[in-house]
Design an enzyme around this catalytic site. Structure first.
Site, mmCIF file in Angstrom:
data_model
loop_
_atom_site.group_PDB
_atom_site.id
_atom_site.type_symbol
_atom_site.label_atom_id
_atom_site.label_comp_id
_atom_site.label_asym_id
_atom_site.label_seq_id
_atom_site.Cartn_x
_atom_site.Cartn_y
_atom_site.Cartn_z
ATOM 1 N N LYS A 33 -1.459 -5.150 -19.738
ATOM 2 C CA LYS A 33 -1.068 -5.792 -18.484
ATOM 3 C C LYS A 33 -2.030 -6.885 -18.052
ATOM 4 O O LYS A 33 -1.585 -7.788 -17.692
ATOM 5 C CB LYS A 33 -0.887 -4.782 -17.320
ATOM 6 C CG LYS A 33 -0.405 -5.346 -15.977
ATOM 7 C CD LYS A 33 0.931 -5.770 -16.120
ATOM 8 C CE LYS A 33 1.341 -6.874 -15.004
ATOM 9 N NZ LYS A 33 2.411 -7.685 -15.277
ATOM 10 N N LYS A 81 9.775 -13.458 -22.723
ATOM 11 C CA LYS A 81 10.088 -12.308 -22.339
ATOM 12 C C LYS A 81 10.922 -11.544 -23.181
ATOM 13 O O LYS A 81 10.736 -10.360 -23.742
ATOM 14 C CB LYS A 81 11.004 -12.261 -20.902
ATOM 15 C CG LYS A 81 10.457 -12.850 -19.567
ATOM 16 C CD LYS A 81 9.632 -11.754 -19.030
ATOM 17 C CE LYS A 81 7.967 -11.805 -19.454
ATOM 18 N NZ LYS A 81 7.244 -12.740 -18.628
ATOM 19 N N CYS A 123 0.866 -1.201 0.031
ATOM 20 C CA CYS A 123 -0.099 -0.069 -0.194
ATOM 21 C C CYS A 123 0.726 1.258 -0.056
ATOM 22 O O CYS A 123 1.993 1.036 0.311
ATOM 23 C CB CYS A 123 -0.801 -0.241 1.222
ATOM 24 S SG CYS A 123 -1.746 -1.581 1.587
ATOM 25 N N ASN A 178 0.760 0.290 6.255
ATOM 26 C CA ASN A 178 1.472 -0.440 4.981
ATOM 27 C C ASN A 178 2.287 -1.621 5.526
ATOM 28 O O ASN A 178 3.184 -1.320 6.174
ATOM 29 C CB ASN A 178 2.264 0.180 4.127
ATOM 30 C CG ASN A 178 3.047 -0.287 3.055
ATOM 31 O OD1 ASN A 178 2.552 -1.386 2.786
ATOM 32 N ND2 ASN A 178 4.292 -0.056 2.639
ATOM 33 N N GLY A 179 2.216 -2.794 5.128
ATOM 34 C CA GLY A 179 2.910 -3.989 5.682
ATOM 35 C C GLY A 179 1.614 -5.174 6.249
ATOM 36 O O GLY A 179 0.591 -5.201 5.909
ATOM 37 N N TRP A 232 -3.478 -2.213 -1.260
ATOM 38 C CA TRP A 232 -3.310 -3.185 -2.083
ATOM 39 C C TRP A 232 -3.738 -4.298 -1.137
ATOM 40 O O TRP A 232 -2.856 -4.511 -0.105
ATOM 41 C CB TRP A 232 -1.594 -3.189 -2.502
ATOM 42 C CG TRP A 232 -1.578 -4.487 -3.260
ATOM 43 C CD1 TRP A 232 -1.264 -5.786 -2.820
ATOM 44 C CD2 TRP A 232 -1.817 -4.605 -4.755
ATOM 45 N NE1 TRP A 232 -1.090 -6.508 -3.863
ATOM 46 C CE2 TRP A 232 -1.320 -5.991 -4.976
ATOM 47 C CE3 TRP A 232 -1.929 -3.695 -5.590
ATOM 48 C CZ2 TRP A 232 -1.600 -6.519 -6.365
ATOM 49 C CZ3 TRP A 232 -2.268 -4.149 -6.897
ATOM 50 C CH2 TRP A 232 -1.773 -5.643 -7.323
ATOM 51 N N GLU A 269 8.263 -10.347 -25.754
ATOM 52 C CA GLU A 269 7.263 -9.058 -25.525
ATOM 53 C C GLU A 269 8.052 -7.844 -25.267
ATOM 54 O O GLU A 269 7.270 -6.905 -25.995
ATOM 55 C CB GLU A 269 7.076 -9.687 -24.095
ATOM 56 C CG GLU A 269 6.119 -10.471 -23.753
ATOM 57 C CD GLU A 269 5.548 -10.376 -22.325
ATOM 58 O OE1 GLU A 269 4.695 -9.898 -21.993
ATOM 59 O OE2 GLU A 269 6.368 -10.914 -21.319
ATOM 60 N N GLU A 300 9.382 -19.305 -20.638
ATOM 61 C CA GLU A 300 9.226 -17.836 -20.160
ATOM 62 C C GLU A 300 10.268 -16.998 -20.767
ATOM 63 O O GLU A 300 10.250 -15.791 -20.932
ATOM 64 C CB GLU A 300 9.328 -18.177 -18.520
ATOM 65 C CG GLU A 300 8.951 -16.864 -17.774
ATOM 66 C CD GLU A 300 7.850 -16.172 -18.160
ATOM 67 O OE1 GLU A 300 7.852 -14.809 -17.709
ATOM 68 O OE2 GLU A 300 7.004 -16.532 -18.781
ATOM 69 N N HIS A 353 14.571 -32.724 -33.254
ATOM 70 C CA HIS A 353 13.053 -33.200 -34.006
ATOM 71 C C HIS A 353 12.891 -32.138 -34.791
ATOM 72 O O HIS A 353 11.589 -32.095 -35.177
ATOM 73 C CB HIS A 353 12.361 -33.969 -33.007
ATOM 74 C CG HIS A 353 12.498 -34.967 -32.316
ATOM 75 N ND1 HIS A 353 13.184 -36.102 -32.572
ATOM 76 C CD2 HIS A 353 12.894 -34.932 -30.758
ATOM 77 C CE1 HIS A 353 13.386 -36.873 -31.623
ATOM 78 N NE2 HIS A 353 13.354 -36.325 -30.841
ATOM 79 N N ARG A 377 1.402 1.770 -6.303
ATOM 80 C CA ARG A 377 1.655 0.677 -5.309
ATOM 81 C C ARG A 377 0.429 -0.180 -4.860
ATOM 82 O O ARG A 377 0.547 -1.370 -4.427
ATOM 83 C CB ARG A 377 2.331 1.246 -3.972
ATOM 84 C CG ARG A 377 3.362 2.276 -4.111
ATOM 85 C CD ARG A 377 3.702 3.051 -2.868
ATOM 86 N NE ARG A 377 4.018 2.224 -1.692
ATOM 87 C CZ ARG A 377 5.066 1.666 -1.321
ATOM 88 N NH1 ARG A 377 6.164 1.862 -2.114
ATOM 89 N NH2 ARG A 377 5.215 0.952 -0.399
#
Ligand code: AGP
Length: 631
Positions: free
Chosen positions: A626, A508, A24, A122-123, A96, A511, A504, A527, A49
């Site tokens: 996103k 990356k 947060c 925050n935490g 958040w 993208e 992956e 192959h 955040r």
């Protein structure tokens, strides 16, 4: 040093991990001006955040008035325009959610029983359940599902003549992390701030003082800031500020000068959110693990799964659903869940799964993986699985998102907002969550012996440190990137649990640098794809020390024999691969169950540095969003 190519090298002298932070955003103000405009401006700057709910609390001379809602800062601004509050002292928060859904009720600020104090935080309060039970027995009434509210009632209960004395006494009972700011009706021109684990800084003005989770919130208000250290408590009034330690002894903290614009400060020393999020991974992995490992029992506690003992025992099949990077995490999850929990696993592209005939198979558990929790294909696949009678759990980062709300249970990643379109920290946290799921099910189904469980818990416990060590490979990655920045194609090879990492790594690169790249099981190369190999084809081979290492070496020999240029991701102490590899990037040795969390990091960095060299918009790559909320 990270980020040198954008001229930020000098300022980023301190350890890159110093800036890792999550969740947060909090803001506070006391002074001679109206607090609300200053609080709203700060929140707007901290919205990257966390942005699922927000609120303010202001001293209006007659007491404390709170305004909060589920939604973003523009909505809160409108609410305050319609129903204004006036006062020169206040605190504010953009959330958040970690504990308790993203609702108006759970939005901060939180108050005590009488509304005589208001607090933003925050935490994560790890012993919140225990504190809540004790406070409830003492007669306190809780209005929210959050861990944070326990702090307000603790302070309400605490001894002390001043707010700072009561806050200090209350925090003595708290386990976990916090960056918090609190005001109370009894002392109308005072803000008390405390820090342990979550960043908080003070802004020093002329007869006015500010509080913020990061300096970006204070831009345009002051250029003088004081970064609080863990254990610090600060008292702000219009007449000045004091920093105290746990024993109320005065502390001297340096006043730093702020420079740079918002983007710069929100990014801290990083030129892009993607790099910041790559570097946050030691902390985000730690947050995904936080409060969930049980070393003595050799298992993981996953309170949100909602899987009854009967359901757990009757499990016969697991179907993993996801898209893009989340699908890759699912492929790693297959290895983990089959190995640790002994349950057969199918991994499905959500977009394909939703249009296939759903076979009703009793004992099926569907695991939907999604960072945003809003990907349309995955959401619809979840609905199809539920309609076919399957139990559904979500592995999700965004709290309160659609998939999280529609699943029967799940695991939140707690990785914090992921701003860069190319997913990085969510991927490593997804794998950590899948390891914990395998551990949990394996132990509950008495398939995984206690000692094996304890060994894996020990390995997970040291994982954040191993990720931090792996990040130190960056200078080597940055040095080799220019040799591949003009490549037109690339091939990524891996075996077993690292085949999905090859996929992956290729994703990356595709993208963000727009170089065509493919990931392949290393043995599959013979192959077909081997036909593509020549001196212009960079081949990234993931070859950590594991059961298939010698097999991967033979695949590297096949590439070398055709003139391919090899970048090898291997393990420290694996011996010199110079005969085969043009570049070697050695990650710390670790258990195969967690190796994808380490082997993917140099691939994230490689894609990042190549994209920067090609002048690409790393955080907002073309044609991508996103969260893909449409089919
Ligand atoms: C990954 O870097 C991409 N942003 C994309 O493939 C992403 O993983 C995919 O769209 C799934 O998103 P989700 O995890 O939010 O569901």
């Amino acid at each position: 040093m990270l980020g040198g190519d954008t001229g930020r090298a000098g300022r980023a002298g301190a350890s890159i991990l110093k800036y890792s932070e999550t969740m947060c955003g909090i803001v506070g103000y006391v002074g001679h001006r109206e607090a609300v405009p200053i609080l709203l401006e700060g929140l707007a700057r901290l919205e990257y955040r966390g942005y699922d709910s927000a609120g303010v609390a202001v001293q209006n001379g007659r007491g404390i008035v709170t305004r909060k809602l589920a939604g973003r800062i523009p909505a809160l601004t409108e609410l305050l325009a319609r129903d204004p509050v006036h006062g020169r002292c206040g605190v504010a928060h953009t959330r958040w959610a970690t504990h308790g859904a993203a609702t108006e009720r759970n939005a901060h600020p939180h108050t005590d029983c009488e509304g005589t104090l208001a607090l933003v935080h925050n935490g994560i309060i790890e012993n919140a359940d225990l504190l809540r039970a004790t406070l409830t027995r003492a007669g306190h009434e809780f209005a929210t599902d959050t861990d944070t509210e326990t702090l307000a009632h603790l302070i309400e209960d605490a001894p002390g003549a001043s707010l700072e004395e009561r806050v200090t006494a209350a925090l003595g009972h708290v386990e976990g992390t916090y960056g918090l700011a609190v005001i109370c009706a009894a002392e109308p021109h005072k803000v008390v701030v405390a820090r342990r684990g979550s960043p908080v800084l003070l802004g020093i003005g002329d007869g006015e003082y500010f509080v913020a989770s990061d300096a970006s919130a204070l831009l345009g208000r002051t250029r003088s800031v004081v970064y609080l250290a863990d254990g610090d408590l600060a008292v702000l009034t219009p007449d000045g500020y004091r920093v105290l330690d746990r024993d109320a002894r005065l502390q001297v903290r340096p006043v730093d000068a702020l420079d740079g614009d918002f983007e710069t400060l929100a990014l801290g020393p990083y030129p892009h959110f993607m790099l910041k999020e790559i570097c946050e991974q030691p902390e985000t992995v730690r947050n995904t693990l936080r409060g969930r490992l049980l070393p003595a029992e050799g298992t993981a506690r996953l309170g949100g799964l909602n899987l009854s003992p009967g359901q757990c025992a009757r499990l016969r099949r697991i179907v993993i659903l996801g898209c893009g990077t989340s699908w890759h995490a699912g492929l790693v999850g297959r290895h983990l869940l089959e190995e640790l929990a002994g349950i057969p696993v199918d991994v499905e592209y959500a977009s394909e799964y939703r249009y296939r005939r759903q076979l009703r198979l009793p004992g099926t558990l569907t695991v939907a993986i999604s960072q945003s929790g809003e990907t349309a294909d995955t959401l619809e696949a979840v609905r199809a699985a539920r309609a076919a009678g399957s139990l559904v759990i979500g592995i999700v980062n965004v709290v309160g998102s659609s998939i999280a709300r529609e699943a029967d249970g799940g695991i939140y990643l707690h990785a914090g907002p992921e701003i860069g379109v190319a997913s990085t920290k969510a991927f490593t946290s997804q794998i950590v969550a899948l390891v914990m799921l395998g551990l949990h099910l394996g132990r509950r189904r008495e398939l995984l012996p206690l000692e094996a469980g304890r060994a894996l818990v020990a390995e997970l416990t040291r994982l954040p440190e191993l990720v931090a060590r792996t990040l130190e490979l960056d200078p080597q990655v940055q040095a080799l990137a220019p040799r591949y920045a003009e490549a037109r194609n690339a091939l990524y090879l891996g075996r077993g649990v690292n085949f999905p990492v090859a996929l992956e790594g290729a994703l990356k690169l595709k993208e963000i640098s727009y170089i065509h790249a493919e990931g392949y099981p290393a043995a599959e190369m013979k192959h077909g794809p081997i036909a593509l190999i020549d001196e212009d084809m960079p081949v990234v081979v993931i070859a950590p020390q594991d059961a298939v290492y010698t097999k991967v070496i033979s695949n590297m020999q096949e590439v070398k024999a055709r003139g391919g240029r090899i970048i090898a991701i291997t393990s420290e102490g694996n011996g010199d691969l110079a005969r085969l590899a043009d570049h070697q990037l050695a990650v710390p040795p670790c258990s195969p169950f967690v190796s994808p969390v380490l082997t993917v990091v140099p691939l994230q960095l490689l894609a990042y540095h190549i994209a920067v060299l090609r002048g690409c918009d790393v955080d907002r790559p073309r044609n991508l969003a996103k969260s893909v909320t449409v089919e």
